[in-house]
Scaffold this active site. Structure first.
Site, PDB file in Angstrom:
ATOM      1  N   LYS A   1       0.827  -1.208   0.000  1.00  0.00           N
ATOM      2  CA  LYS A   1       0.000   0.000   0.000  1.00  0.00           C
ATOM      3  C   LYS A   1       0.865   1.264   0.000  1.00  0.00           C
ATOM      4  O   LYS A   1       0.483   2.273  -0.574  1.00  0.00           O
ATOM      5  CB  LYS A   1      -1.032  -0.002   1.129  1.00  0.00           C
TER       6      LYS A   1
ATOM      7  N   ARG B   1      -5.736   1.420  12.195  1.00  0.00           N
ATOM      8  CA  ARG B   1      -5.347   0.017  12.312  1.00  0.00           C
ATOM      9  C   ARG B   1      -6.115  -0.686  13.424  1.00  0.00           C
ATOM     10  O   ARG B   1      -5.831  -1.847  13.721  1.00  0.00           O
ATOM     11  CB  ARG B   1      -3.849  -0.080  12.609  1.00  0.00           C
TER      12      ARG B   1
ATOM     13  N   ARG C   1      13.236  -6.837   1.944  1.00  0.00           N
ATOM     14  CA  ARG C   1      13.170  -5.403   1.666  1.00  0.00           C
ATOM     15  C   ARG C   1      14.434  -4.669   2.132  1.00  0.00           C
ATOM     16  O   ARG C   1      14.939  -4.913   3.214  1.00  0.00           O
ATOM     17  CB  ARG C   1      11.947  -4.862   2.423  1.00  0.00           C
TER      18      ARG C   1
ATOM     19  N   ARG D   1      14.860  -1.469   7.505  1.00  0.00           N
ATOM     20  CA  ARG D   1      14.080  -0.976   8.640  1.00  0.00           C
ATOM     21  C   ARG D   1      14.372  -1.873   9.825  1.00  0.00           C
ATOM     22  O   ARG D   1      14.471  -3.087   9.679  1.00  0.00           O
ATOM     23  CB  ARG D   1      12.586  -1.064   8.302  1.00  0.00           C
TER      24      ARG D   1
ATOM     25  N   ARG E   1       4.046  -8.216  14.057  1.00  0.00           N
ATOM     26  CA  ARG E   1       3.281  -7.290  13.198  1.00  0.00           C
ATOM     27  C   ARG E   1       2.124  -8.014  12.524  1.00  0.00           C
ATOM     28  O   ARG E   1       1.023  -7.474  12.402  1.00  0.00           O
ATOM     29  CB  ARG E   1       4.207  -6.645  12.151  1.00  0.00           C
TER      30      ARG E   1
END
Ligand code: AMP
Length: 214
Positions: free
Chosen positions: A13, A87, A126, A160, A171
């Site tokens: 997103k 969220r 990532r 990250r 998460r």
């Protein structure tokens, strides 16, 4: 037009909202980026928010609700994307109230559908350019020249701090327990649209643009 992007971490997103900002005149409220930029200044329950974020847990609702309320004062466009907020149901209810106070409403919610297995691969692969922030993935989107950023030529890259296996498990469990119920919440308002997020970036953009009719 106020749009909410909903989906598990790593569903894409963030990259789609970048596209909507650069090509379709949207302003975006990128909750995770805002929190990362402020993580050394903000505390929650006596803890630095960076520590909570690093663990993969969601921050208390009042922290993110306060942040979004402040961001709404700075909006420059009538077209707004909320990425990473709400969220939880409490955040969604609060966003409805904030919208009403601004004389707006949430027009559409796009739910990015993706399997956990793909998300795990996306997140653990990532990495991003330390200079310009361009995001790559060792499984899906390598730099054109190995070790050199396509955008700015930098050879420095980073991860990250919460893109690790342990934090990712947390998460994902936070997503399933607290965020997934928003699908039902928004479908009851008749504003939920789903997009398959395991397609190519261009295909997903095409679907998003079709839903938004922009
Ligand atoms: P993100 O960049 O969207 O993956 O968010 C990174 C981290 O910021 C999350 O794992 C949470 O710790 C925190 N965070 C981001 N958005 C929210 C939110 N709406 N509510 C609570 N915590 C959030």
């Amino acid at each position: 037009m106020w749009i909410v992007l909903l989906g598990a971490p790593g569903c894409g997103k963030g990259t789609q909202s970048e596209e909507l900002v650069s090509d379709y005149g949207f302003s975006s409220i990128l909750t995770g980026d805002l929190l990362r930029a402020n993580k050394d200044k903000m505390v929650a329950g006596g803890k630095a928010i960076g520590d909570i974020m690093g663990s993969g847990a969601l921050l208390p609702d009042e922290v993110t609700i306060g942040l979004i309320r402040d961001e709404l004062q700075k909006l420059k466009s009538d077209r707004v994307i909320f990425d990473g907020f709400p969220r939880t149901i409490a955040q969604a209810e609060s966003l409805n109230d904030m919208a009403e106070k601004c004389g707006k409403k949430i027009d559409k919610v796009i739910n990015f559908i993706i399997d956990d297995e793909i998300v795990i691969k996306r997140i653990t692969g990532r990495f991003k350019c330390a200079r310009c922030g361009k995001i790559y993935n060792k499984f899906f989107l390598e730099t054109r020249v190995s070790g050199v950023c396509d955008e700015c030529g930098s050879t420095e890259f980073g991860h990250r701090s919460d893109d690790n296996a342990e934090s990712l498990i947390k998460r994902l469990s936070e997503y399933h327990e607290k965020t997934y119920p928003l699908i039902d919440f928004y479908s009851r308002f008749g504003i939920l649209y789903s997009v398959k997020a395991d397609a190519s970036f261009e295909e997903v953009t095409k679907e998003v643009v079709k839903v938004l009719n922009v």
